[in-house]
Structures are given as structure tokens and as C-alpha cells.
Design an enzyme around this catalytic site. Sequence first.
Site, PDB file in Angstrom:
ATOM      1  N   GLU A   1       5.134 -11.053  -6.187  1.00  0.00           N
ATOM      2  CA  GLU A   1       4.074 -11.256  -7.182  1.00  0.00           C
ATOM      3  C   GLU A   1       4.415 -10.693  -8.555  1.00  0.00           C
ATOM      4  O   GLU A   1       3.733 -10.977  -9.524  1.00  0.00           O
ATOM      5  CB  GLU A   1       2.752 -10.654  -6.675  1.00  0.00           C
ATOM      6  CG  GLU A   1       2.696  -9.130  -6.584  1.00  0.00           C
ATOM      7  CD  GLU A   1       3.252  -8.568  -5.274  1.00  0.00           C
ATOM      8  OE1 GLU A   1       4.046  -9.274  -4.618  1.00  0.00           O
ATOM      9  OE2 GLU A   1       2.913  -7.432  -4.920  1.00  0.00           O
TER      10      GLU A   1
ATOM     11  N   HIS B   1       8.319  -7.474  -3.516  1.00  0.00           N
ATOM     12  CA  HIS B   1       7.080  -7.955  -4.143  1.00  0.00           C
ATOM     13  C   HIS B   1       7.313  -9.262  -4.903  1.00  0.00           C
ATOM     14  O   HIS B   1       7.766  -9.231  -6.051  1.00  0.00           O
ATOM     15  CB  HIS B   1       6.541  -6.892  -5.105  1.00  0.00           C
ATOM     16  CG  HIS B   1       6.022  -5.685  -4.398  1.00  0.00           C
ATOM     17  ND1 HIS B   1       4.748  -5.608  -3.894  1.00  0.00           N
ATOM     18  CD2 HIS B   1       6.628  -4.532  -4.065  1.00  0.00           C
ATOM     19  CE1 HIS B   1       4.588  -4.443  -3.296  1.00  0.00           C
ATOM     20  NE2 HIS B   1       5.714  -3.766  -3.381  1.00  0.00           N
TER      21      HIS B   1
ATOM     22  N   LYS C   1      -9.650 -13.264 -16.126  1.00  0.00           N
ATOM     23  CA  LYS C   1      -9.729 -13.428 -17.588  1.00  0.00           C
ATOM     24  C   LYS C   1      -9.229 -14.796 -18.069  1.00  0.00           C
ATOM     25  O   LYS C   1      -9.873 -15.449 -18.886  1.00  0.00           O
ATOM     26  CB  LYS C   1      -8.871 -12.334 -18.234  1.00  0.00           C
ATOM     27  CG  LYS C   1      -9.083 -12.186 -19.706  1.00  0.00           C
ATOM     28  CD  LYS C   1     -10.271 -11.328 -19.919  1.00  0.00           C
ATOM     29  CE  LYS C   1     -10.557 -11.000 -21.337  1.00  0.00           C
ATOM     30  NZ  LYS C   1     -11.647 -10.021 -21.396  1.00  0.00           N
TER      31      LYS C   1
ATOM     32  N   SER D   1     -21.598  -8.641 -26.312  1.00  0.00           N
ATOM     33  CA  SER D   1     -20.915  -7.498 -26.930  1.00  0.00           C
ATOM     34  C   SER D   1     -19.989  -7.935 -28.061  1.00  0.00           C
ATOM     35  O   SER D   1     -19.555  -7.121 -28.858  1.00  0.00           O
ATOM     36  CB  SER D   1     -20.075  -6.777 -25.882  1.00  0.00           C
ATOM     37  OG  SER D   1     -18.951  -7.573 -25.545  1.00  0.00           O
ATOM     38  N   GLY D   2     -19.663  -9.222 -28.090  1.00  0.00           N
ATOM     39  CA  GLY D   2     -18.660  -9.664 -29.052  1.00  0.00           C
ATOM     40  C   GLY D   2     -17.348  -9.949 -28.347  1.00  0.00           C
ATOM     41  O   GLY D   2     -16.482 -10.617 -28.893  1.00  0.00           O
ATOM     42  N   GLY D   3     -17.195  -9.437 -27.136  1.00  0.00           N
ATOM     43  CA  GLY D   3     -15.977  -9.697 -26.367  1.00  0.00           C
ATOM     44  C   GLY D   3     -15.997 -11.111 -25.795  1.00  0.00           C
ATOM     45  O   GLY D   3     -17.030 -11.787 -25.788  1.00  0.00           O
ATOM     46  N   VAL D   4     -14.843 -11.544 -25.313  1.00  0.00           N
ATOM     47  CA  VAL D   4     -14.706 -12.898 -24.784  1.00  0.00           C
ATOM     48  C   VAL D   4     -15.659 -13.118 -23.597  1.00  0.00           C
ATOM     49  O   VAL D   4     -16.358 -14.136 -23.515  1.00  0.00           O
ATOM     50  CB  VAL D   4     -13.238 -13.147 -24.315  1.00  0.00           C
ATOM     51  CG1 VAL D   4     -13.110 -14.508 -23.649  1.00  0.00           C
ATOM     52  CG2 VAL D   4     -12.292 -13.023 -25.492  1.00  0.00           C
ATOM     53  N   ASP D   5     -15.719 -12.137 -22.691  1.00  0.00           N
ATOM     54  CA  ASP D   5     -16.460 -12.344 -21.447  1.00  0.00           C
ATOM     55  C   ASP D   5     -17.952 -12.577 -21.692  1.00  0.00           C
ATOM     56  O   ASP D   5     -18.539 -13.531 -21.181  1.00  0.00           O
ATOM     57  CB  ASP D   5     -16.281 -11.146 -20.502  1.00  0.00           C
ATOM     58  CG  ASP D   5     -14.815 -10.872 -20.215  1.00  0.00           C
ATOM     59  OD1 ASP D   5     -14.006 -11.791 -20.399  1.00  0.00           O
ATOM     60  OD2 ASP D   5     -14.488  -9.740 -19.825  1.00  0.00           O
ATOM     61  N   SER D   6     -18.566 -11.694 -22.475  1.00  0.00           N
ATOM     62  CA  SER D   6     -20.016 -11.857 -22.652  1.00  0.00           C
ATOM     63  C   SER D   6     -20.319 -13.077 -23.524  1.00  0.00           C
ATOM     64  O   SER D   6     -21.347 -13.733 -23.341  1.00  0.00           O
ATOM     65  CB  SER D   6     -20.647 -10.591 -23.232  1.00  0.00           C
ATOM     66  OG  SER D   6     -20.119 -10.306 -24.496  1.00  0.00           O
ATOM     67  N   THR D   7     -19.412 -13.407 -24.442  1.00  0.00           N
ATOM     68  CA  THR D   7     -19.615 -14.598 -25.270  1.00  0.00           C
ATOM     69  C   THR D   7     -19.607 -15.852 -24.396  1.00  0.00           C
ATOM     70  O   THR D   7     -20.463 -16.733 -24.523  1.00  0.00           O
ATOM     71  CB  THR D   7     -18.508 -14.687 -26.348  1.00  0.00           C
ATOM     72  OG1 THR D   7     -18.521 -13.471 -27.088  1.00  0.00           O
ATOM     73  CG2 THR D   7     -18.735 -15.845 -27.291  1.00  0.00           C
TER      74      THR D   7
ATOM     75  N   CYS E   1       5.485  -5.761   1.814  1.00  0.00           N
ATOM     76  CA  CYS E   1       5.707  -4.317   1.794  1.00  0.00           C
ATOM     77  C   CYS E   1       4.894  -3.628   2.904  1.00  0.00           C
ATOM     78  O   CYS E   1       5.162  -3.851   4.074  1.00  0.00           O
ATOM     79  CB  CYS E   1       5.401  -3.771   0.400  1.00  0.00           C
ATOM     80  SG  CYS E   1       6.154  -2.172   0.118  1.00  0.00           S
ATOM     81  N   TYR E   2       3.864  -2.849   2.578  1.00  0.00           N
ATOM     82  CA  TYR E   2       3.057  -2.246   3.651  1.00  0.00           C
ATOM     83  C   TYR E   2       2.501  -3.332   4.569  1.00  0.00           C
ATOM     84  O   TYR E   2       2.409  -3.148   5.787  1.00  0.00           O
ATOM     85  CB  TYR E   2       1.898  -1.431   3.049  1.00  0.00           C
ATOM     86  CG  TYR E   2       1.030  -0.748   4.106  1.00  0.00           C
ATOM     87  CD1 TYR E   2       1.277   0.576   4.477  1.00  0.00           C
ATOM     88  CD2 TYR E   2      -0.012  -1.425   4.736  1.00  0.00           C
ATOM     89  CE1 TYR E   2       0.501   1.198   5.444  1.00  0.00           C
ATOM     90  CE2 TYR E   2      -0.786  -0.815   5.700  1.00  0.00           C
ATOM     91  CZ  TYR E   2      -0.533   0.493   6.056  1.00  0.00           C
ATOM     92  OH  TYR E   2      -1.302   1.106   7.014  1.00  0.00           O
TER      93      TYR E   2
ATOM     94  N   GLY F   1       0.855  -1.186   0.000  1.00  0.00           N
ATOM     95  CA  GLY F   1       0.000   0.000   0.000  1.00  0.00           C
ATOM     96  C   GLY F   1       0.884   1.226   0.000  1.00  0.00           C
ATOM     97  O   GLY F   1       2.052   1.149   0.363  1.00  0.00           O
TER      98      GLY F   1
END
Length: 595
Positions: free
Chosen positions: A170, A168, A371, A220-226, A81-82, A54
Amino acid sequence: MEAPRGIVILDFGGQYAHLIASRVRRFGAFAEIRPPETPAKELKGAAGIILSGGPQSVYEPGSPQADPKIFDLGVPVLGLCYGLHWMTQTLGGEVKAGTTKEYGRTPIRIEGNGSILRDCGESCVVWMSHGDEAARLPEGFVRIATSDACVNAAFADESRKFYAFQFHPEVTHTEHGFDMLKRFVDLCNAEPWSMTGYAERIADEIRKEVGDRKVFMLVSGGVDSTVAFTLLNDVLGAKRVQGLLVDTGLMRKGEVAMIRDAFDRLGITNLHIEDAAEEFFGNLKDVYAPEEKRQIIGNTFLAVQKRVSEDMGLVMDDGWMLGQGTIYPDTIETGATKHADKIKTHHNRVEAVQRMIERGLVIEPLKDLYKDEVRQLGEELGLPHALVWRHPFPGPGLGVRILCAAAPEPTSDVTLTLDVPHQVLPVRSVGVQGDGRTYRHAVSLFTEDPFTPPESYHALSVSIPNANPRVSRVLLCLSHSQPTQAVFTPGYLTRERADLLREADAIVNEELAADEALSKRIWQFPVVLVPFGTSDGGQSVVLRPVESIDAMTANAAGLPPDVLRRITERILALAGIDSVYLDLTSKPPGTIEWE
Ligand code: XMP
């Protein structure tokens, strides 16, 4: 879905909370993000806790605090870190401003048996970003790594399985960082997590949430909504789902046909395609501000959806609900996004949708997924590999890749002393510098052979925005070797401009499709239309290939010279395009999209 017994990331406001959670999941353990102040009793089911980084100092009044009782839960805790600072202070150690701040790659030496750092060798290079440090360790802790400027770079209390890293693990810059995280994850014994069988696992929940209603879904045509639409079809059956694909006029070339074909092959025929391009362009007439465009696009989507659904006799309150392909990072505000200036609103969260969510009228079956998990699910559901692994494409489509401006941006306020040919361009684009989002200038560099530019140009893409508070992007001109006059033409979103960009974008996608390794290496490749050229009415194209893991940060991607040359020549052959540029800027300071 009810959360499995997973690892909880308490987000103290750093920018990496999603990165940590998605990494943990890739190790096969469930992970979720929670606000730092979450009471310990709500975390009883956690298998382990990671305290994120943070931006604040833990000894400052008002700095974020977690519930100290989390240390009594008997589960492993890792402070980063924080998170390390808060852990140190809370358990009785001392945190102070270090004598030297450490930023970037830093060597550490590993001490003793190395504990969780064993197998990382005697020393390794880690990513540091801190001013404060643990000056005195809490009781029971033993130092396990040290650096030149930070004596207590990592420490551990093995008996309680508490670990703290100043660096970090990650981020990819930390050598062995993933091994370190993985070792912590293994200690937690979290419930296994994988996408195999996910559709089956959440089927009951989807059925429960939908009840005897039906779901209407904008694809929408995007991966997620498909993927979400396919999942809903799979679980609820075609009769209880109705899809609508609104052709906004801002989609990629051939996109609508590609989606329709993929669904056809799965036998999904309950998708209505509505050509609403005229309505979108009409509503976007004379609109220049990016955020206003986003709002209008989001609201027009809803208006078209309402009209078409009413025409079809579907009433949202009466037996129907709205499906959305929202994914986890879009629903969880991390510390990094919570306080960010509101320059971008996610289109799934515009006000009207928010109101529907509050009334229980929205189902988002992917809301717990990252994703890469959505993509795996898509393949499991039978969608074509090429479709689900497409580069991400923003919801407002080409709408955020067509720069709109009524007047040229004055360039006289930017003075640069550079010994290479350069030009300040008469447009501004969005960037991330410091805590806020900004609209700043782009500067183009020129050279004789732009397809193999001098190494020094990459260094300039860092040093110019660092030294000039008015500049957030550095480009390389691919079409001209010397600055030419930049002729500005006012432009908003029109069908003509969208058609032109569609062609340029299709060229880039064709060239990428021909090189699978390159396409995989690149996370996203926005192609941007900007309203100036070298002649009256002429425009330019900016190529913005980036490498990234999660879009939070990104590096400008290099392209093989022959690919870059072919793309440039083909785009320059389009009528109306005068110049082509390559964006050399990383994120930060430049965002991935130009708006
Ligand atoms: P930036 O430009 O912020 O983009 O670096 C990060 C990621 O978000 C995508 N993006 C959007 N996606 N609606 C979306 O659905 C939007 O308005 C939007 N703006 C940016 C961008 O493509 C990148 O993947």
C-alpha cells in the site's frame, strides 16, 4: 448510506489502514475499516478481507486477534505483515522472530508463476518493516516471493484465494505495490464504487435521517464543510438548510469573500456570516497550550453557533439538527490513532458535539468519504475547481499555526556536535516519535546559499532527530547565513499576530498559485508564526511545505530556489518579521502542523 458489498480491512493497529482503504476505493471497489475482533458473521457480506499490519508480535499474549471463522466465508483474504503472521499462525503454520529485522526498501525475488505477483518482473523492491516472519507455511500455501532475510516474503493458497505479503504493497515505496493490491481487489468482485452520482445515491438517506427537521450547519471555510453544506442544499433545498460561517479571525486572507462568492454563483444564499473574531481572541487571551487552544476554539464555535441560532429562532432539539463536514478518517479511529496520546482532539468531536451525536442531533453526510472523494463530489455539485482542490486547512485555522509561549524554552539541555553552523531555537513544537506525540526542540541549520542548500542538510534532517531524543525538527534558516541571537517575546493569540501571519500566508499562497504544478505536488503548506526574532518584539516565520498522500506520513517538500527566494524576501519585508526558516523535517518525526 448502507455499505455496499465491499472489501473490509481488519485493522490490527498499524498506521496504514486508511491508506489501504483509500487505495482500494481508488481502484473502484468499496472499502471500509473494521476492528480486528469483528465477528465473522458480521462480515458475511464482505467481498474480500484485508488483514492490516500491526505493531505487535502475534505470539505474544494480548496481541490482537480476529475471528478464525473469516477463513470459512469463502472470500479472498490478503494478510499484510502482522496480518500475514496472524493468518499463518491461525491456519496452522509457524511464526517466529526472524534472525534479521528488515526495515525499509528490500529487494524480493518472485518465485514460480508469481501468482498475484505476476507481471512484477523476476524481482522488485518492496517496503518491509518487520521483526517476525513466517517460519513454516500453513498447509496448502506455496511460497511466491523471497528476500535475503525473509525466506517467506509472500505466499499464497490459490485454491482458496488466500494471499500473504510480509511487505506493504500500500505504500508508494513498494514497486508495483498498487498493481499487487489491484490484482487482489479484482479477485474480490466487490461492488463498484465511484463518486459519480453519489449525491443522488445518498439523497434518500439524508432525507430519511433528517426527516421533517431542518439542518443548521457551521461552514468553516474548509473543503469538507463547504461540500457538505452544498450537498445538503442540493438534497433538502434552501428552505430546510441554514448555514453559518463564523469568522473566527483565524481564517486566511480573503477566505470569507471567496466562500461567499462561490456560494453566490451556485445561488446558495442561506449562509449567514457572523464576525466573531473579538470573541475568539477574547477567549484565547493568555492561553498558551495547543490542546487548550483547540478546545477553546471548538467550544467558542459552539457558543457562537448557539447564540446566533437562538437569535435566528432555531432550536436544536425542536425541529433542527446540526450538520457537520466530518469525513471518514475523522470518524474511524484506526489502531494508529486509538492509543495515540491525546494531544490533538478533532474539533468535530469535542464533548458537546459528542453528546449531540449520541442524541441523534447531528448529520454528517460525508462521513463515509475520503478527502479526494469529497473533492470529486464538490466538483460534481458545481463548486469551483480551485476551491475544492485547495490544500487542506485545519479547522482551528491559523490558531494552530501561531505558536504561543509565555517563556522561552531553555536550550541548554540540547547538545549537538555538528560541523555545520546551527542553533537550537527557544521554542518547542509537536512531533510524532515512537508511539506517542511529543513536544520537542527545533534546531536550525545555516548556510551561505540557503536557496540551494548542500545535499548533506537533508540527511541531517533525519540524523539529528534520530540521534537526539530532545529534537524533533530540523530547519534551514533562509534569512541569515549564521546563527544570530534569538530574542524571545511572549505571545498568545492576538489579532495583530493573526494579521501578520495572514499576510505571510497570503504571500506563500500567491506564489503557489502562480505555479500550478508546484501547488499540485505540495499536499499542504503551513506557514507558522513563532515568537522569537532577532530584535525586541520581532517574530519569525517557518515555511512547512510537505508532500503527502493522506497526511499520515509526509516528506518535507523541496521548492525551486527562485520561488523560495521570492517568498523569503517578501515575508522579510513585512514589518515585525525578523527571520524566515524552512522546515526540512519529514513526518515522522515532525508532524505537519507545528502544534
Ligand atoms: P499533523 O500535524 O498531525 O496533521 O501531521 C495532519 C493533518 O491534520 C490537520 N490538522 C487538523 N485538522 N483540526 C483539523 O481540522 C485540527 O486541530 C488539526 N490539527 C492538524 C493538518 O493540517 C494535517 O492536514
